[in-house]
Design a protein around this motif. Structure first.
Motif, short mmCIF file in Angstrom:
data_model
loop_
_atom_site.label_atom_id
_atom_site.label_comp_id
_atom_site.label_asym_id
_atom_site.label_seq_id
_atom_site.Cartn_x
_atom_site.Cartn_y
_atom_site.Cartn_z
N ALA A 49 19.43 5.54 0.56
CA ALA A 49 19.58 4.17 -0.05
C ALA A 49 19.17 3.21 0.71
O ALA A 49 19.08 3.15 1.95
N PRO A 50 18.43 2.14 0.06
CA PRO A 50 18.19 1.03 0.90
C PRO A 50 19.37 0.25 1.04
O PRO A 50 20.24 0.06 0.64
N VAL A 51 19.25 -0.61 2.24
CA VAL A 51 20.18 -1.45 2.80
C VAL A 51 20.42 -2.73 2.02
O VAL A 51 21.58 -3.15 1.75
N PHE A 52 19.23 -3.46 1.51
CA PHE A 52 19.25 -4.51 0.72
C PHE A 52 18.53 -4.26 -0.35
O PHE A 52 17.45 -3.47 -0.46
N PRO A 98 10.83 11.80 4.06
CA PRO A 98 10.09 10.54 4.42
C PRO A 98 9.45 10.09 2.89
O PRO A 98 8.75 10.99 2.26
N VAL A 99 9.41 8.84 2.64
CA VAL A 99 8.67 8.40 1.41
C VAL A 99 7.37 8.17 1.58
O VAL A 99 7.02 7.32 2.49
N VAL A 100 6.68 8.56 0.75
CA VAL A 100 5.08 8.26 0.83
C VAL A 100 4.90 7.43 -0.44
O VAL A 100 5.15 7.97 -1.80
N ASN A 101 4.17 6.32 -0.44
CA ASN A 101 4.11 5.56 -1.59
C ASN A 101 2.74 5.63 -2.03
O ASN A 101 1.68 5.51 -1.42
N LEU A 102 2.59 5.90 -3.25
CA LEU A 102 1.27 6.31 -3.68
C LEU A 102 0.83 5.38 -4.83
O LEU A 102 1.66 4.84 -5.76
N SER A 103 -0.47 5.01 -4.94
CA SER A 103 -0.95 4.16 -6.03
C SER A 103 -2.43 4.81 -6.43
O SER A 103 -2.98 5.82 -5.69
N LEU A 104 -3.07 4.35 -7.58
CA LEU A 104 -4.28 4.59 -7.73
C LEU A 104 -5.49 3.77 -7.00
O LEU A 104 -5.80 2.63 -7.69
N ASN A 105 -5.74 4.15 -5.77
CA ASN A 105 -6.79 3.63 -5.03
C ASN A 105 -6.36 2.18 -4.88
O ASN A 105 -7.25 1.30 -5.00
N GLU A 106 -5.23 1.86 -4.50
CA GLU A 106 -4.72 0.55 -4.28
C GLU A 106 -3.75 0.66 -3.01
O GLU A 106 -2.58 0.03 -3.06
N ALA A 115 13.40 2.40 -0.59
CA ALA A 115 13.91 3.66 0.26
C ALA A 115 12.92 4.02 1.19
O ALA A 115 11.71 4.02 0.70
N ASP A 116 13.07 4.35 2.21
CA ASP A 116 12.21 4.91 3.41
C ASP A 116 12.36 6.43 3.55
O ASP A 116 11.36 7.01 3.93
N ARG A 117 13.50 6.84 3.25
CA ARG A 117 13.74 8.27 3.04
C ARG A 117 14.63 8.72 1.83
O ARG A 117 15.54 7.79 1.52
#
Length: 325
Positions: free
Chosen positions: A6-9, A21-29, A14-16
């Motif tokens: 859960a995020p604190v604020f 561990p969270v991996v943030n994905l986008s399309l070449n961005e 969320a980092d986990r």
């Protein structure tokens, strides 16, 4: 004691999630929020929680991102998904995004956790998020153990039975009363953690103390160990009801945080059933006076009590929940 990841604020992502561990994905961005492009070298599918995010003004929307994700990561091994911004420019309801995910549910036999709208105020205020019916998600993923939903505008839920869900959290600046009643009417025998952010009437938070009565009875929640009834304008009423609620003896932790709890609600808690069995009592962001705070600490010496973020009434006695707009 927030659920896993859960995020604190509300300004944090969320980092986990699901201890991954969270991996943030986008399309070449790549860029903001340490996004990685799907063309990058990626970890194993079961070694990360995957956050899918459409960049503002992107030439490609969520459908293209979803297709690319399925091609780059083995969906059969994915354990956790987080849905970030799903719109290109104008805020759109999440319905079509959820329809796409539900349509591919059979390709995700290992999916345990889903976070719908892991979106910060930098991308969209919580009350502006355009939500939809999340019932199909619970029906399509009977193996799901954790569901987090952020946003209340247009949010819907029908009463369901789900045998494996252990953690459920609705984060909102205005949680609709029919969603609260649907949670209360659902059969969730494995649920260990439940958190509801009620928000304010101005943003659609129209639930009342009567709507949570079945939750406080606990008859449909035999496994519940953490209950969060939070971010409410009627926090004192909730405290008074919790003071005599049958569900409380089975809990290990309780949160009445983020709302407008005052001395009245704190006194009701102390005058009700014993709370000394709790490991933690979270009351942060409140309007409890120093003297009453001391009473709470003295009455619960073995409990980890969080009375941080004490707010002060102004001369007009305006009180604010932690998360509204």
């Amino acid at each position: 004691m927030p659920p896993r990841g859960a995020p604190v604020f509300i300004t944090d992502l969320a980092d986990r999630f699901l201890h991954l561990p969270v991996v943030n994905l986008s399309l070449n961005e790549p860029g903001r929020h340490q996004r990685r492009a799907l063309t990058d070298e990626l970890p194993a599918a079961d070694a990360a929680a995957w956050r899918l995010s459409v960049g503002y003004g992107s030439k490609q929307g969520f459908d293209e991102l979803w297709s690319a994700f399925l091609a780059a990561v083995d969906p059969a091994a994915v354990r956790a998904l987080l849905i970030g911004p799903w719109w290109v420019r104008d805020y759109l309801p999440v319905r079509e995004t959820l329809d796409r995910i539900v349509a591919d549910a059979e390709r995700f036999p290992a999916l345990e956790a889903l976070y719908i709208a892991d979106v910060t105020s930098e991308d969209c205020e919580i009350s502006w998020l355009e939500m939809s019916d999340v019932t199909p998600v619970l029906k399509a993923f009977p193996q799901l153990t954790e569901l987090v939903v952020r946003g209340g505008n247009g949010l819907r839920l029908d009463p369901v039975r789900h045998d494996r869900l252990t953690a459920l959290r609705f984060e909102s600046g205005g949680l609709p009363d029919d969603v609260v009643r649907a949670v209360a009417a659902s059969e969730l025998p494995a649920l260990e953690r439940l958190e509801l952010w009620f928000g304010v009437d101005e943003y659609g938070g129209d639930a009342t103390i009567d709507d949570i009565a079945p939750i406080l009875a606990g008859t449909r929640l035999p496994s519940l160990r953490h209950l969060g009834l939070e971010n409410s304008e009627f926090q004192d009423e909730i405290a008074a009801a919790v003071a005599h609620a049958p569900v409380v003896p089975q809990l290990e932790s309780l949160s009445l945080a983020m709302g407008v709890l005052s001395d009245e609600g704190a006194a009701a808690l102390l005058d009700g059933q014993p709370l000394t069995h709790l490991k933690a009592l979270d009351l942060h962001h409140h309007y409890v006076t120093d003297a009453m705070q001391e009473r709470v600490h003295q009455a619960l010496p073995g409990v980890d009590v969080d009375l941080s973020e004490a707010e002060e009434d102004d001369e007009d006695e305006w009180r604010y929940v932690a998360v509204a707009e």
